[in-house]
Design a protein around this motif. Structure first.
Motif, short mmCIF file in Angstrom:
data_model
loop_
_atom_site.label_atom_id
_atom_site.label_comp_id
_atom_site.label_asym_id
_atom_site.label_seq_id
_atom_site.Cartn_x
_atom_site.Cartn_y
_atom_site.Cartn_z
N PHE A 91 0.83 -1.20 0.00
CA PHE A 91 0.00 0.00 0.00
C PHE A 91 0.87 1.26 0.00
N LEU A 92 1.79 1.34 0.93
CA LEU A 92 2.62 2.53 1.07
C LEU A 92 3.54 2.73 -0.14
N ALA A 93 4.11 1.66 -0.63
CA ALA A 93 5.02 1.75 -1.77
C ALA A 93 4.29 2.23 -3.01
N GLN A 94 3.07 1.76 -3.19
CA GLN A 94 2.30 2.15 -4.36
C GLN A 94 1.89 3.62 -4.29
N PHE A 95 1.46 4.06 -3.10
CA PHE A 95 1.08 5.46 -2.94
C PHE A 95 2.29 6.38 -3.11
N ASP A 96 3.43 5.97 -2.59
CA ASP A 96 4.65 6.77 -2.77
C ASP A 96 5.02 6.87 -4.25
N ALA A 97 4.85 5.76 -4.97
CA ALA A 97 5.17 5.75 -6.39
C ALA A 97 4.26 6.71 -7.15
N ILE A 98 2.98 6.72 -6.80
CA ILE A 98 2.02 7.63 -7.44
C ILE A 98 2.43 9.08 -7.22
N LYS A 99 2.79 9.42 -5.99
CA LYS A 99 3.21 10.79 -5.67
C LYS A 99 4.50 11.16 -6.41
N ASN A 100 5.44 10.25 -6.47
CA ASN A 100 6.70 10.52 -7.16
C ASN A 100 6.48 10.72 -8.65
N ILE A 101 5.61 9.91 -9.22
CA ILE A 101 5.29 10.04 -10.65
C ILE A 101 4.65 11.39 -10.92
#
Length: 212
Positions: A91-101
């Protein structure tokens, strides 16, 4: 157009969300993320991509949800991340990836609660795509070579899973029009018409932003 706009697309299964998002991104000449988001999350987190694929938009239990949200809102360290349950890490890794993108520039992101992850970003347009059930049955049956009955069953199960996942991880209700900037019926508009409507909305929003 879309010089600085991030477009998120929530979608009912069989409404054409992937195809619309991909074509829209191509027309706007910006990156497109659907399954590619899982690859990015895996790369950034160091976790195996297959793990993300196996948990993709699948609901978790409410207890784990509360743990995840508490940690996400308070922030977390590298050491605490390594000690988390697997679902928590995903969950956290995916949300972080979305923000970074999103920080890298304009793009189109399909699903994965991207609208919620980017709630604090001012340059986001959130879209939800839906269609009449019969139209979706025809699309899925043709695409996956299924009978109408099996296509309908797959649609119902997939939508239920997506709704459960979204409703757990956000403060909104999946598919509820009030939670999005645009809610469009792709069966009425068609692929080209839906893309046109999204592009027009984005252009209008960007024009209004320039006036401020």
């Amino acid at each position: 157009m879309a010089n600085n706009t991030i477009i998120t697309i929530g979608r009912q299964y069989g409404s054409g969300g992937h195809d619309i998002g991909k074509q829209l991104a191509e027309e706007l000449n910006i990156p497109f993320y659907d399954k590619a988001l899982l690859e990015r999350a895996a790369k950034d987190s160091g976790l195996c991509q297959e793990i993300f694929e196996n948990h993709d938009e699948k609901p978790t239990n409410s207890f784990l949800y509360s743990l995840v949200m508490d940690t996400y809102s308070l922030g977390y360290t590298t050491s605490s991340f390594s000690e988390m349950p697997l679902n928590h890490k995903i969950f956290l890794a995916q949300f972080d990836a979305i923000k970074n993108i999103a920080k890298e520039g304009p793009c189109v992101i399909v699903g994965r609660c991207a609208d919620y992850a980017l709630a604090e970003f001012p340059n986001v347009v959130n879209v939800f795509l839906h269609a009449d059930l019969q139209d979706r049955i025809v699309r899925i049956a043709r695409r996956h070579d299924l009978t109408d009955a099996k296509a309908k069953d797959l649609i119902i199960k997939t939508d239920k899973r997506r709704a459960s996942y979204y409703n757990y991880y956000t403060s909104k209700k999946w598919g509820e029009a009030a939670g999005y900037d645009l809610s469009l019926n792709t069966a009425t508009l068609g692929i080209e018409g839906t893309i046109h409507m999204i592009r027009e909305f984005v252009a209008y929003k960007e024009k209004e932003h320039e006036r401020i």
